[in-house]
Design an enzyme around this catalytic site. Structure first.
Site, mmCIF file in Angstrom:
data_model
loop_
_atom_site.group_PDB
_atom_site.id
_atom_site.type_symbol
_atom_site.label_atom_id
_atom_site.label_comp_id
_atom_site.label_asym_id
_atom_site.label_seq_id
_atom_site.Cartn_x
_atom_site.Cartn_y
_atom_site.Cartn_z
ATOM 1 N N HIS A 52 35.777 45.801 48.277
ATOM 2 C CA HIS A 52 35.551 44.541 47.555
ATOM 3 C C HIS A 52 35.658 44.775 46.062
ATOM 4 O O HIS A 52 35.784 45.918 45.610
ATOM 5 C CB HIS A 52 34.233 43.886 47.950
ATOM 6 N N HIS A 57 32.851 49.662 42.564
ATOM 7 C CA HIS A 57 33.725 50.055 43.678
ATOM 8 C C HIS A 57 35.185 50.214 43.257
ATOM 9 O O HIS A 57 35.961 50.854 43.957
ATOM 10 C CB HIS A 57 33.611 49.032 44.816
ATOM 11 N N ASP A 132 29.565 47.288 50.793
ATOM 12 C CA ASP A 132 28.233 46.726 50.545
ATOM 13 C C ASP A 132 27.870 45.639 51.561
ATOM 14 O O ASP A 132 27.093 44.732 51.255
ATOM 15 C CB ASP A 132 28.160 46.119 49.132
HETATM 16 FE FE FE Z 1 28.084 48.186 45.226
HETATM 17 ZN ZN ZN Z 2 29.076 45.126 45.717
#
Ligand code: FE
Ligand code: ZN
Length: 258
Positions: A52, A57, A132
Site C-alpha cells: 500500500h 512502506h 498493514d
Molecule cells: Fe505501516
Molecule cells: Zn500503513
C-alpha cells in the site's frame, strides 16, 4: 529460501525473501536496512513488492532503483512511486521462481493488496505478505476503508492454510495482545502467546512471522463471531451481534485502548 524480517524505523519490518543469490523485499520504507542486508549476503535485488501507499512502506523504493534488477509491483488503485507494475486481486506475480497470488484486502487503505505464495516446490510453508492489514493479534487502522471491507479482507486471509507464515509489516504484537487479553480474558492461548512474545522481544527477536492458525485462535479481529468476543463488543457499544458490527466496536475500542 530464507525469510528475514529487516527492522526499519521504530517498529516496521521490511520482509526479505532470498535464495542465496537473489532477493525480493516487501514494503521498503527506507533503503538502509535493505542495502545492508544485500551487501552482507552478496544478494542481487530481483524485485520489490508493495502492499500500500503509505510512506513507511514506499519511502525507500527510489533509493533502491540503482540496485534493482527487476520490477516494482504495487497496487493498481494506489499511488506508488513510478515506474511500477500495477497489480490487483487475482493477478499473479513471479519472483525468485515463486508464484505469488495478489489478494485485494481494502480497509487500512482503499487499494491495499497482500501477496500469497501457496505451499511450493521449494518445500517451505506458504507465505503471506499482508502489510498493514493483518497484524499478529490485531489489524490495521481504518484510514480509508470501512469496517465491512476490513472484515471481508480479514475473513479472506483467515481462510488461507493454517501453516501460512504471516509476515506483517509492524512489530505491534505485544501491544495487540494487551488488547486481546482485555477482549478475551479467559483465552489461555492469548496468555501463553504473550509469554512467548515477551521472551522473543527481550532477546531482541521478532515475534513474526505468525501463522494463520495462531491468528484464528488469538486475534480478536478474526474472532468476531466467537460468543465471548461478541459479548464484550456489545458491552463496548456494538450495534448488533453481526460480525461487522462487532469488528467496528472492537476497532473503536482498540483505538482508545491504552
Ligand atoms: Fe505501516
Ligand atoms: Zn500503513
Amino acid at each position: 529460501m530464507n525469510l528475514t524480517a529487516l527492522p526499519a524505523f521504530t517498529d516496521n519490518y521490511i520482509w526479505m525473501l532470498d535464495d542465496g543469490k537473489h532477493a525480493v523485499v516487501v514494503d521498503p520504507g527506507e533503503p538502509a536496512p535493505v542495502l545492508a542486508a544485500l551487501d552482507a549476503r552478496q544478494l542481487v535485488l530481483a524485485a520489490i513488492l508493495v502492499t500500500h501507499h503509505h510512506a513507511d512502506h514506499v519511502g525507500g523504493i527510489d533509493a533502491l532503483r540503482d540496485r534493482l534488477k527487476g520490477p516494482v509491483y504495487g497496487p493498481q488503485r494506489e499511488r506508488i512511486p513510478e515506474p511500477h507494475v500495477a497489480v490487483q486481486g487475482g493477478d499473479h506475480v513471479e519472483v525468485l521462481g515463486l508464484r505469488f497470488e495478489v489478494i485485494d484486502v481494502p480497509g487500512h487503505t482503499r487499494g491495499h493488496v497482500a501477496y500469497f505464495h501457496g505451499a511450493g516446490t521449494e518445500g517451505g510453508a506458504p507465505i503471506l505478505f499482508c502489510g498493514d492489514t493483518l497484524f499478529s493479534a490485531g489489524c490495521g487502522r481504518l484510514f480509508e476503508g470501512t469496517p465491512a471491507q476490513m472484515h471481508r479482507s480479514l475473513a479472506r486471509l483467515a481462510e488461507l492454510p493454517g501453516d501460512t507464515r504471516v509476515c506483517c509489516a509492524h512489530e505491534y504484537t505485544l501491544s495487540n495482545l494487551r488488547f486481546a487479553r482485555a477482549v478475551e480474558p479467559i483465552n489461555t492461548e492469548v496468555a501463553d502467546y504473550a509469554v512467548w512474545c515477551t521472551a522473543q522481544r527481550e532477546r531482541g527477536l521478532p515475534t513474526l512471522p505468525s501463522s494463520i492458525e495462531r491468528e484464528r485462535r488469538v486475534n480478536p479481529f478474526l474472532r468476531c463471531a466467537e460468543p465471548a468476543v461478541v459479548r464484550r463488543a456489545l458491552e463496548h457499544g456494538a450495534s448488533s451481534d453481526e460480525p461487522v458490527a462487532v469488528l467496528t466496536a472492537l476497532r473503536q475500542w482498540k483505538n482508545d485502548f491504552r
